[in-house]
Design an enzyme around this catalytic site. Structure first.
Site, PDB file in Angstrom:
ATOM      1  N   ASP A  48      27.561  30.808  60.037  1.00  0.00           N
ATOM      2  CA  ASP A  48      26.875  29.511  60.172  1.00  0.00           C
ATOM      3  C   ASP A  48      25.540  29.601  59.436  1.00  0.00           C
ATOM      4  OD1 ASP A  48      26.261  26.887  61.087  1.00  0.00           O
ATOM      5  OD2 ASP A  48      25.221  27.664  62.845  1.00  0.00           O
ATOM      6  N   SER A  49      24.857  28.468  59.384  1.00  0.00           N
ATOM      7  CA  SER A  49      23.517  28.449  58.787  1.00  0.00           C
ATOM      8  C   SER A  49      22.474  29.023  59.744  1.00  0.00           C
ATOM      9  CB  SER A  49      23.135  27.008  58.450  1.00  0.00           C
ATOM     10  OG  SER A  49      23.193  26.224  59.635  1.00  0.00           O
ATOM     11  N   TYR A  96      21.351  23.651  56.427  1.00  0.00           N
ATOM     12  CA  TYR A  96      22.285  23.305  55.358  1.00  0.00           C
ATOM     13  C   TYR A  96      22.285  21.799  55.103  1.00  0.00           C
ATOM     14  CZ  TYR A  96      24.607  27.869  54.644  1.00  0.00           C
ATOM     15  OH  TYR A  96      24.921  29.168  54.300  1.00  0.00           O
ATOM     16  N   CYS A 140      30.517  25.992  61.033  1.00  0.00           N
ATOM     17  CA  CYS A 140      29.505  25.045  60.577  1.00  0.00           C
ATOM     18  C   CYS A 140      30.220  23.862  59.940  1.00  0.00           C
ATOM     19  CB  CYS A 140      28.613  25.736  59.541  1.00  0.00           C
ATOM     20  SG  CYS A 140      27.411  24.628  58.787  1.00  0.00           S
ATOM     21  N   ASN A 141      30.027  22.691  60.512  1.00  0.00           N
ATOM     22  CA  ASN A 141      30.655  21.490  59.947  1.00  0.00           C
ATOM     23  C   ASN A 141      30.072  21.156  58.580  1.00  0.00           C
ATOM     24  OD1 ASN A 141      32.176  19.828  62.399  1.00  0.00           O
ATOM     25  ND2 ASN A 141      30.525  21.120  63.131  1.00  0.00           N
ATOM     26  N   THR A 142      28.763  21.340  58.443  1.00  0.00           N
ATOM     27  CA  THR A 142      28.091  20.941  57.206  1.00  0.00           C
ATOM     28  C   THR A 142      28.632  21.747  56.028  1.00  0.00           C
ATOM     29  OG1 THR A 142      26.156  20.501  58.574  1.00  0.00           O
ATOM     30  CG2 THR A 142      25.802  20.517  56.216  1.00  0.00           C
ATOM     31  N   CYS A 189      28.503  19.105  64.932  1.00  0.00           N
ATOM     32  CA  CYS A 189      27.586  20.151  64.448  1.00  0.00           C
ATOM     33  C   CYS A 189      27.625  21.242  65.510  1.00  0.00           C
ATOM     34  CB  CYS A 189      26.170  19.605  64.305  1.00  0.00           C
ATOM     35  SG  CYS A 189      24.935  20.895  63.974  1.00  0.00           S
ATOM     36  N   THR A 190      27.859  22.470  65.074  1.00  0.00           N
ATOM     37  CA  THR A 190      28.058  23.551  66.044  1.00  0.00           C
ATOM     38  C   THR A 190      26.776  23.889  66.818  1.00  0.00           C
ATOM     39  OG1 THR A 190      27.707  25.146  64.262  1.00  0.00           O
ATOM     40  CG2 THR A 190      29.991  24.581  64.810  1.00  0.00           C
ATOM     41  N   HIS A 191      25.645  23.412  66.348  1.00  0.00           N
ATOM     42  CA  HIS A 191      24.405  23.625  67.103  1.00  0.00           C
ATOM     43  C   HIS A 191      24.362  22.789  68.388  1.00  0.00           C
ATOM     44  CE1 HIS A 191      22.865  25.551  63.477  1.00  0.00           C
ATOM     45  NE2 HIS A 191      21.795  25.910  64.161  1.00  0.00           N
TER      46      HIS A 191
HETATM   47  N1  DGL Z   1      25.611  24.269  62.463  1.00  0.00           N
HETATM   48  C1  DGL Z   1      25.691  23.399  61.331  1.00  0.00           C
HETATM   49  C2  DGL Z   1      26.868  22.421  61.493  1.00  0.00           C
HETATM   50  O1  DGL Z   1      27.781  22.647  62.262  1.00  0.00           O
HETATM   51  C3  DGL Z   1      24.528  22.588  60.842  1.00  0.00           C
HETATM   52  C4  DGL Z   1      23.125  22.887  60.831  1.00  0.00           C
HETATM   53  C5  DGL Z   1      22.452  22.798  59.458  1.00  0.00           C
HETATM   54  O2  DGL Z   1      22.077  21.708  58.994  1.00  0.00           O
HETATM   55  O3  DGL Z   1      22.324  23.865  58.886  1.00  0.00           O
HETATM   56  O4  DGL Z   1      26.919  21.440  60.819  1.00  0.00           O
END
Ligand code: DGL
Length: 264
Positions: free
Chosen positions: A11-12, A43, A75-77, A188-190
């Protein structure tokens, strides 16, 4: 005896830990390398071609250094833009994280669903195509958040955002046009790191959909069930060279001192 599975979770930042914990729960025997590209967080702020180049470049090094059997792009992004390039370049299986629009729309009673992710994820053609294909007659609202991933990182390192800040990010997710939104896709996984607060601060109760359990099932489909009586290992690599030790300890992960050289 077969060699233990090695799973790389990427992930980011810290959001991928919400996926890691589900995968580790179903494959406690596996050896995990958690990689956070925190040097480039968020990201959301990278343009698409820069993001693809960065992720592919990092995987060149990560695969050479760790030889994983499978990688989870938690990470979806990144997944919604970089998966085709990763799958084209590398032979190992990649499990992506993309907005769980199909199960959300199948579960919604009011037929009002919100997809809540980074601004980049909700703008992606990949996400729009999922809605075209799987909305099943639901009205789907796309909400891109600028700050929530950073608030989730802050929460985990002990500097939480205020209730007012979180309320402002989630407010556009809640639509009442005579029927109210009842299902919100956490794209978003966060965001599952903030689930307790998202639930408490919601103007009315909704079902938040976290894709992590489905991702864990997919990993088991691809790698098979756990080997009995083996305890796996978990360590983390941060591209900044600095992992938040206390946050990682909550997930029973050991930070590793070696870093990945920055790509590109
Ligand atoms: N965890 C990331 C996601 O699932 C996004 C966070 C980012 O912008 O880096 O999209």
């Amino acid at each position: 005896m077969a060699a233990p599975s090695k799973i790389l979770v990427f992930d980011s930042g810290l959001g991928g830990l919400t996926v890691y914990r589900e995968v580790a729960a179903v494959r406690p025997d596996a050896d995990f390398v958690y990689v956070a590209d925190d040097a480039a967080f968020p990201y959301n702020a990278l343009d698409e071609s820069a993001l693809v180049a960065r992720v592919v470049g990092l995987f060149d090094e990560l695969i050479a250094a760790h030889c994983p059997d499978l990688a989870v792009i938690a990470c979806n992004t990144a997944s919604t833009i970089a998966l085709p390039a990763l799958r084209q370049k590398f032979a190992l299986p990649f499990v992506g994280t993309v907005p769980a629009i199909k199960p959300a729309c199948a579960a919604s009673v009011t037929r009002r669903v919100t997809v809540f992710g980074t601004e980049a994820t909700v703008a992606r053609e990949y996400t729009r195509a999922l809605i075209r294909d799987f909305a099943q007659g639901c009205q789907v609202t796309l909400v891109g958040s600028k700050h929530l991933a950073s608030y989730a990182e802050a929460e985990l390192v002990g500097t939480p955002a205020s209730d007012a800040q979180i309320r402002a990010e989630i407010a556009p997710c809640f639509i009442d046009d005579g029927k109210r939104t009842d299902t919100i896709v956490l794209a978003c996984t966060h965001y599952p790191l903030l689930l307790e607060r998202l639930t408490r601060l919601a103007p009315w109760p909704v079902n938040y959909i976290d894709p992590a359990p489905a991702i864990a099932r997919r990993v088991v489909d691809l790698l098979g069930p756990p080997a009995p009586s083996r305890a796996g290992t978990s360590r983390a690599i941060f591209t900044s060279g600095q992992g938040p030790r206390a946050a990682l300890a909550r997930f029973s992960i050991e930070p590793q001192s070696a870093t990945v050289a920055e790509a590109g």
